[in-house]
Design an enzyme around this catalytic site. Structure first.
Site, PDB file in Angstrom:
ATOM      1  CG  ASP A 287      -0.127  -4.064   2.679  1.00  0.00           C
ATOM      2  OD1 ASP A 287      -0.012  -3.531   1.559  1.00  0.00           O
ATOM      3  OD2 ASP A 287      -0.188  -3.418   3.740  1.00  0.00           O
TER       4      ASP A 287
ATOM      5  CG  ASN B 123       6.411   3.872  12.356  1.00  0.00           C
ATOM      6  OD1 ASN B 123       5.814   4.521  13.205  1.00  0.00           O
ATOM      7  ND2 ASN B 123       7.738   3.824  12.303  1.00  0.00           N
ATOM      8  CB  SER B 124       3.477   1.938   6.000  1.00  0.00           C
ATOM      9  OG  SER B 124       2.183   1.923   6.483  1.00  0.00           O
TER      10      SER B 124
ATOM     11  CG  LEU C 207      -6.209 -29.042  -0.516  1.00  0.00           C
ATOM     12  CD1 LEU C 207      -5.375 -30.214  -1.047  1.00  0.00           C
ATOM     13  CD2 LEU C 207      -6.183 -29.018   1.007  1.00  0.00           C
TER      14      LEU C 207
ATOM     15  CB  VAL D 271     -10.982 -28.079   0.483  1.00  0.00           C
ATOM     16  CG1 VAL D 271     -10.686 -29.478   0.014  1.00  0.00           C
ATOM     17  CG2 VAL D 271      -9.754 -27.465   1.142  1.00  0.00           C
TER      18      VAL D 271
ATOM     19  CG  HIS E  29      -0.399   0.264   2.519  1.00  0.00           C
ATOM     20  ND1 HIS E  29      -0.129  -0.736   3.430  1.00  0.00           N
ATOM     21  CD2 HIS E  29      -0.034   1.412   3.128  1.00  0.00           C
ATOM     22  CE1 HIS E  29       0.368  -0.202   4.534  1.00  0.00           C
ATOM     23  NE2 HIS E  29       0.438   1.100   4.373  1.00  0.00           N
TER      24      HIS E  29
END
Length: 518
Positions: A179, A251-252, A307, A309, A149
């Protein structure tokens, strides 16, 4: 044209219980460039030694911080003007702090209500957007980790190192489902951070969060791990480490490190009632980061196994209905699609999957994460309870649907047999992509997943999330048709009918001269 290397997405904020989960940078446009080092795994340092939990807290963490901060960088992004959004009454908080003044949230609302800006085709436009966030040097040769982001809609990405040097970065790849993003700078002998084994992290472990809050410059905060295995943001793959170390907007993409200065997570989001730190922050665990980074650098995309399911958590009441002990942990199988790897392995509706590839399955999410960590073609042993009887099955995992249509990228330098709309990635318009991009059910075509920024298609205004409905007046119903219609075009001048938010429009893309008309 090419089918997608990755499917791009956006994360802003999710209102939860009167607060908000806030991704700590605003989304901009992504530039995905070819990886010149494609096929070469990243050279990271992995230190799996357990920390000494018997040792007391030191009087100072300065020695650890001195080792860590050179590996943490400032990331600045510039994005094109975007349509203004009216947030009035929505209850949603924009992660405004990464883009300077806290007044930016109100600025967006004001512009969205019709104040100022240019009006083109009835759609309000914003000035170019600027933002600051964080990143972590993963390898000495210039690979830097951050959040999807942060760079998702960026025209330009700049990385400033601890020593003050600034580089223009290339986006190697992004993974909206976790992300994460990897960017590359042209530098060597960089102070790469060592990675820890995040699966060994425990609640109560001391951690430090390093980053660039509010664009102020490098900063470090102290806290501990409050919880592990959190799933809070609505992403496809979440296994967050929760911490009370102060994480603020900006801080991302920064580092969450242990008491020895090893990376245990990439800071991503906060829960906040007011937009600032309330002591509940989330980081993507380092083990997931390593896996995603390796795929993005070597293949330019993340390839996850499938898988096949439909599963749900096993509750005590459900366990009794399917003759499993009340304390059984696992994932209850609902549907098993025909011809899926699960069906071929012999799984049936009502089975309880208790172990996958030798590891205990706690719930549906843990199984989903375990399958995603494998590669298509891998064989996995499954232990299941069927009407109370344990069985062992073997499944050969397949690629996730929609991820197996890779066509090499075509670049607009040579015109020999390259077709048109070079640098554009497309995918079939699935239900998930409709939801992700808010595409109405009556819109048909092929969804654009990425557009190279140096391409005429980008200059014409084509963007990820748009839907190609026609190419040269011929209808498009899926990605394969879109690719075929560009392969044998008579010239480089292509008429495209494209849906984007607000409706459909026609654009022409002239790849012979670079001219663009709308």
């Amino acid at each position: 044209m090419k089918t997608p290397k990755t499917i791009l997405g956006r994360t802003a904020a999710i209102v939860v219980g009167g607060g908000a989960i806030v991704a700590t940078a605003l989304a901009l446009e992504t530039k995905i460039l070819p990886n010149k080092d494609s096929g070469t795994p990243p050279a990271i340092t992995l230190d799996e030694k357990p920390i000494d939990r018997a040792a007391g807290l030191p009087m100072s963490f300065s020695s650890v911080i001195k080792r860590v901060t050179p590996s943490v960088v400032k990331i600045e992004v510039v994005g094109k003007a975007q349509p203004a959004v009216d947030l009035g009454g929505s209850g949603m908080q924009l992660p405004f702090g990464d883009f300077g003044s806290p007044d930016l949230r109100q600025f967006f609302e004001r512009r969205g209500n019709g104040g100022g800006g240019s009006n083109r085709g009835g759609q309000m436009r914003m000035p170019r957007e600027h933002g600051a966030a964080s990143g972590v040097i993963a390898t000495a040769d210039g690979y830097v980790l951050t959040n999807n982001h942060v760079v998702d809609r960026a025209d330009k990405v700049e990385v400033t190192l601890h020593d003050g040097r600034t580089f223009t970065a290339k986006v190697v790849g992004t993974d909206p489902k976790s992300d994460l993003a990897v960017v590359k700078i042209d530098a060597s002998n960089l102070p790469a951070i060592p990675f820890a084994d995040s699966s060994a992290a425990e609640v109560g472990d001391v951690v430090l969060a390093a980053g660039n809050p509010f664009g102020l410059g490098e900063s470090v905060t102290l806290g501990m791990i409050s919880a592990t295995g959190r799933a809070t943001m609505g992403l496809d793959y979440e296994d967050f480490i929760q911490t009370d170390a102060a994480i603020n907007p900006g801080n991302s993409g920064g580092a969450l490190v242990d008491a020895q200065g090893r990376l245990i997570g990439i800071n991503t989001a906060i829960v906040s009632r007011g937009g600032g730190n309330d002591g509940v922050g989330f980081a993507i665990p380092a083990n997931m980061v390593r896996s995603v980074m390796n795929d993005l650098i070597t293949d330019g995309k993340v390839t996850r196994a499938y898988l096949g399911v439909m599963i749900q958590d096993l509750t005590p009441s459900l366990a009794s209905q399917f003759k499993a002990p009340a304390d059984t942990k696992g994932a209850l199988v609902g549907d098993v699609p025909a011809k899926s790897p699960a069906a071929k392995a012999g799984l049936e509706s009502g089975d309880v999957i208790t172990h996958f590839d030798g590891k205990a399955v706690k719930d549906a999410r843990s199984l989903k994460l375990a399958v995603a960590s494998e590669k298509p073609g891998d064989k996995a042993e499954l232990k299941v309870l069927r009407e109370g009887v344990e069985k062992t099955l073997t499944a050969t995992l397949a690629p996730q649907p929609g991820s197996d249509k890779a066509i090499p990228a075509k670049h607009s330098g040579s015109r020999d047999n390259e077709g048109t709309l070079n640098g554009v990635g497309v995918a079939d318009l699935t239900r998930a992509l409709r939801q992700e991009n808010n595409i109405p059910s009556d819109v048909q075509g092929a969804v654009i997943t990425n557009v190279e920024q140096d391409s005429p298609a980008w200059e014409a205004g084509l963007r990820p999330g748009d839907v190609i409905q026609q190419i040269n007046r011929k209808s498009v119903s899926n990605a394969e048709e879109a690719v075929k219609l560009t392969e044998d075009a008579p010239n480089g001048d292509t008429l495209v009918k494209v849906w984007s938010r607000g409706g459909s429009r026609f654009v022409t893309v002239d790849e012979t001269s670079g001219a663009v008309n709308q």
